[in-house]
Design a protein around this motif. Sequence first.
Motif, mmCIF file in Angstrom:
data_model
loop_
_atom_site.group_PDB
_atom_site.id
_atom_site.type_symbol
_atom_site.label_atom_id
_atom_site.label_comp_id
_atom_site.label_asym_id
_atom_site.label_seq_id
_atom_site.Cartn_x
_atom_site.Cartn_y
_atom_site.Cartn_z
ATOM 1 N N PRO A 211 0.829 -1.209 0.000
ATOM 2 C CA PRO A 211 0.000 0.000 0.000
ATOM 3 C C PRO A 211 0.858 1.252 0.000
ATOM 4 O O PRO A 211 1.838 1.348 0.744
ATOM 5 N N ALA A 212 0.509 2.213 -0.812
ATOM 6 C CA ALA A 212 1.225 3.484 -0.829
ATOM 7 C C ALA A 212 1.056 4.159 0.519
ATOM 8 O O ALA A 212 -0.050 4.269 1.034
ATOM 9 N N GLY A 213 2.142 4.609 1.086
ATOM 10 C CA GLY A 213 2.080 5.278 2.366
ATOM 11 C C GLY A 213 2.137 4.334 3.545
ATOM 12 O O GLY A 213 2.228 4.768 4.683
ATOM 13 N N LEU A 214 2.078 3.040 3.307
ATOM 14 C CA LEU A 214 2.158 1.995 4.334
ATOM 15 C C LEU A 214 0.970 1.975 5.291
ATOM 16 O O LEU A 214 0.856 1.086 6.117
ATOM 17 N N ASP A 215 0.082 2.986 5.238
ATOM 18 C CA ASP A 215 -0.999 2.990 6.210
ATOM 19 C C ASP A 215 -2.347 2.660 5.583
ATOM 20 O O ASP A 215 -3.244 2.186 6.256
ATOM 21 N N LYS A 216 -2.511 2.933 4.307
ATOM 22 C CA LYS A 216 -3.751 2.557 3.646
ATOM 23 C C LYS A 216 -3.490 2.479 2.157
ATOM 24 O O LYS A 216 -2.562 3.083 1.630
ATOM 25 N N GLN A 217 -4.308 1.686 1.461
ATOM 26 C CA GLN A 217 -4.054 1.475 0.041
ATOM 27 C C GLN A 217 -5.198 1.964 -0.834
ATOM 28 O O GLN A 217 -5.139 1.828 -2.041
ATOM 29 N N TRP A 218 -6.216 2.541 -0.230
ATOM 30 C CA TRP A 218 -7.311 2.990 -1.066
ATOM 31 C C TRP A 218 -7.997 4.192 -0.440
ATOM 32 O O TRP A 218 -7.941 4.418 0.761
ATOM 33 N N GLY A 219 -8.633 4.984 -1.282
ATOM 34 C CA GLY A 219 -9.512 6.034 -0.816
ATOM 35 C C GLY A 219 -10.942 5.559 -0.982
ATOM 36 O O GLY A 219 -11.216 4.607 -1.712
ATOM 37 N N LYS A 220 -11.851 6.207 -0.338
ATOM 38 C CA LYS A 220 -13.249 5.813 -0.454
ATOM 39 C C LYS A 220 -13.721 5.978 -1.887
ATOM 40 O O LYS A 220 -14.516 5.187 -2.387
ATOM 41 N N SER A 221 -13.217 7.019 -2.560
ATOM 42 C CA SER A 221 -13.624 7.299 -3.933
ATOM 43 C C SER A 221 -12.376 7.510 -4.782
ATOM 44 O O SER A 221 -11.276 7.698 -4.256
ATOM 45 N N PRO A 222 -12.516 7.485 -6.117
ATOM 46 C CA PRO A 222 -11.369 7.799 -6.972
ATOM 47 C C PRO A 222 -10.773 9.163 -6.671
ATOM 48 O O PRO A 222 -9.550 9.343 -6.742
ATOM 49 N N ARG A 223 -11.617 10.150 -6.335
ATOM 50 C CA ARG A 223 -11.094 11.476 -6.005
ATOM 51 C C ARG A 223 -10.210 11.408 -4.760
ATOM 52 O O ARG A 223 -9.117 11.958 -4.733
ATOM 53 N N GLN A 224 -10.662 10.725 -3.710
ATOM 54 C CA GLN A 224 -9.849 10.614 -2.504
ATOM 55 C C GLN A 224 -8.571 9.835 -2.770
ATOM 56 O O GLN A 224 -7.509 10.161 -2.234
ATOM 57 N N ALA A 225 -8.663 8.798 -3.587
ATOM 58 C CA ALA A 225 -7.463 8.034 -3.924
ATOM 59 C C ALA A 225 -6.483 8.892 -4.714
ATOM 60 O O ALA A 225 -5.264 8.781 -4.541
ATOM 61 N N HIS A 226 -7.005 9.751 -5.583
ATOM 62 C CA HIS A 226 -6.127 10.656 -6.326
ATOM 63 C C HIS A 226 -5.390 11.590 -5.370
ATOM 64 O O HIS A 226 -4.194 11.863 -5.539
ATOM 65 N N GLU A 227 -6.086 12.074 -4.340
ATOM 66 C CA GLU A 227 -5.430 12.947 -3.374
ATOM 67 C C GLU A 227 -4.347 12.192 -2.608
ATOM 68 O O GLU A 227 -3.279 12.737 -2.314
ATOM 69 N N LEU A 228 -4.604 10.920 -2.279
ATOM 70 C CA LEU A 228 -3.580 10.090 -1.661
ATOM 71 C C LEU A 228 -2.390 9.932 -2.603
ATOM 72 O O LEU A 228 -1.222 10.005 -2.184
ATOM 73 N N PHE A 229 -2.673 9.728 -3.871
ATOM 74 C CA PHE A 229 -1.609 9.592 -4.872
ATOM 75 C C PHE A 229 -0.763 10.863 -4.940
ATOM 76 O O PHE A 229 0.474 10.807 -4.953
ATOM 77 N N VAL A 230 -1.420 12.019 -4.970
ATOM 78 C CA VAL A 230 -0.700 13.287 -5.013
ATOM 79 C C VAL A 230 0.142 13.459 -3.744
ATOM 80 O O VAL A 230 1.283 13.917 -3.785
ATOM 81 N N ASN A 231 -0.428 13.075 -2.614
ATOM 82 C CA ASN A 231 0.300 13.130 -1.349
ATOM 83 C C ASN A 231 1.578 12.310 -1.446
ATOM 84 O O ASN A 231 2.667 12.769 -1.045
ATOM 85 N N GLN A 232 1.488 11.101 -1.977
ATOM 86 C CA GLN A 232 2.661 10.256 -2.111
ATOM 87 C C GLN A 232 3.699 10.883 -3.047
ATOM 88 O O GLN A 232 4.890 10.822 -2.783
#
Length: 554
Positions: free
Chosen positions: A428-449
């Motif tokens: 999982p990216a970030g080691l703490d979670k591998q998904w967002g609730k929605s594609p938009r949230q996952a995109h924000e996680l991706f940008v964070n990484q």
Amino acid sequence: MNGIDTRVLAGRYRLLNPLAEGGTGAVWLAADEMLRRDVAVKEVRLPPDLDPVRRQEACASALREANLAARLKHPSIVTVHDVIIDQDRPWVVMELLSGASLEQTVRQRQPLPTHQAARVGVGILSALVAAHAAGVIHRDVKPGNVFLTRTGRAVLTDFGVAVVEGEATAGRTGHLIGSPNYIAPERLRGERGGPASDLWSLGATLYFAVEGLPPHPAETPVAAIGRVLTDPARPPERAGALGPLLTLMLAPRAEDRPSFDDVARSLQEIALGRPATALPPGPSGSVPSGPVLERIPVPSEHERPLPEESTGGRRQAGARERSGGHAPVPVPRGRRTAVWAAAEVAAVVAVIAVTAGVAHLLSDGTAPAAPARLSEKPGVFAVPVDPCKLISATEVRQLLPALKAAGQPTNQGGCQWTTPGVGLQVYPAGLDKQWGKSPRQAHELFVNQRHSVLPSGQTAWSWPGIKAGVRSARSTGPLEVGPAGDEAFGYDLYENRKTGRLEKSHVVLRVDNLVLEVAYTVVDGSKDGPKIQAGAHTAATWVAQALNKQKASG
């Protein structure tokens, strides 16, 4: 206070000892006995003779602060876990930060060197951009609310007096809220204030960081209000390259302050030791249309040991870069008599700006187009996937021909395939979670990484599973890679001391609401750099194809 050292709140938060105390409350170290982790608990103390209405208002204010902070997901904004009302008093449960506030650091040691203050500014500015994009104005940016952690973050805390765009404030108490030395002139005049007001407060905070006193020093709060309203800021003497920028940020009129974009560019240049680009005076003060933040190297003075590798075989790549001086600055700077401890405050390790477009810069400074509008509806991956099933045995043997065993799950929800000298990981990216609730949230996680990846001059890593002991390496910033999933980027680790050979190549990718990282490692010299990069991208492509197949099957 000792009488409640073992008090348990809400049946799970055991108070251990106070970390800080003030006239209106305290911050406690506490143990979350449900999740078995340490947390910080902010105790809001109310006068015993407070009438029921005011007590209810104080509790509502604490709940409101927790709700505001909880909705803002950003590495430079303190994370709020919970809020509790116990015996008619509010308690806010937050992430535990190790370090000290900017105010404590400057007062107990000395003002920060210019480039380190600029690094702090980059992190706090990006936190403000994220807050403003969500319609939240902080209104209390000051040295005491900027926390400098020992793990490399500058964190904005205390959203207790923040306001939300469009929110009615008529029912609130009418007295002035905040510290007069750090309140923008328009707010002192009774105006509501906006993003430009937070920018002024950030300028005053960074001024304190490098000068050791506020821009309008005064003996009393009343005198400070008068000086902020009528006098120009004290000319900075030790700010060096930051001086001209701070003067513009502290312009009395909001429309004369520079834009967030211009401030971000200047802070980046100063943090990297480059001469700052001269900025014209306003009109400006607008919120940026997208982030303009690049990776800031981490200084290496008083280096801290890197975290131990997990059972799963991944060591967090801590970045420390040795800097041999500063580029010439356009204005004279005062002498520094000692080196500020970079172990307390390193660079901001994760810089992210969440805006309407959520664009991001590449390592070469060019901005890719933001993805098409992403859905806020729940994504297709509602439960964690098994990374060991995303790559077939036939596929993985193309990269690890000597592999005999199947992929092994790691203790962080990932999977690894290992042979002596060669390894493949999916986690999982970030080691703490591998998904967002929605594609938009996952995109924000991706940008964070993406913004968490920093170019570094010294990184340590090890992987006993492939017989790789602790080794020194240097890391690149984010790199463009070929198509893999809905969006992807890469970064590499090179041997630092001998050959400079590439040893590890990583690809971070998103598919729908899922974000994973793929790493391919070769330490025996059997493959050159391009082949290692190609191996990581090939594995990432396999992962993306498997995920898309699961997505298509529903």
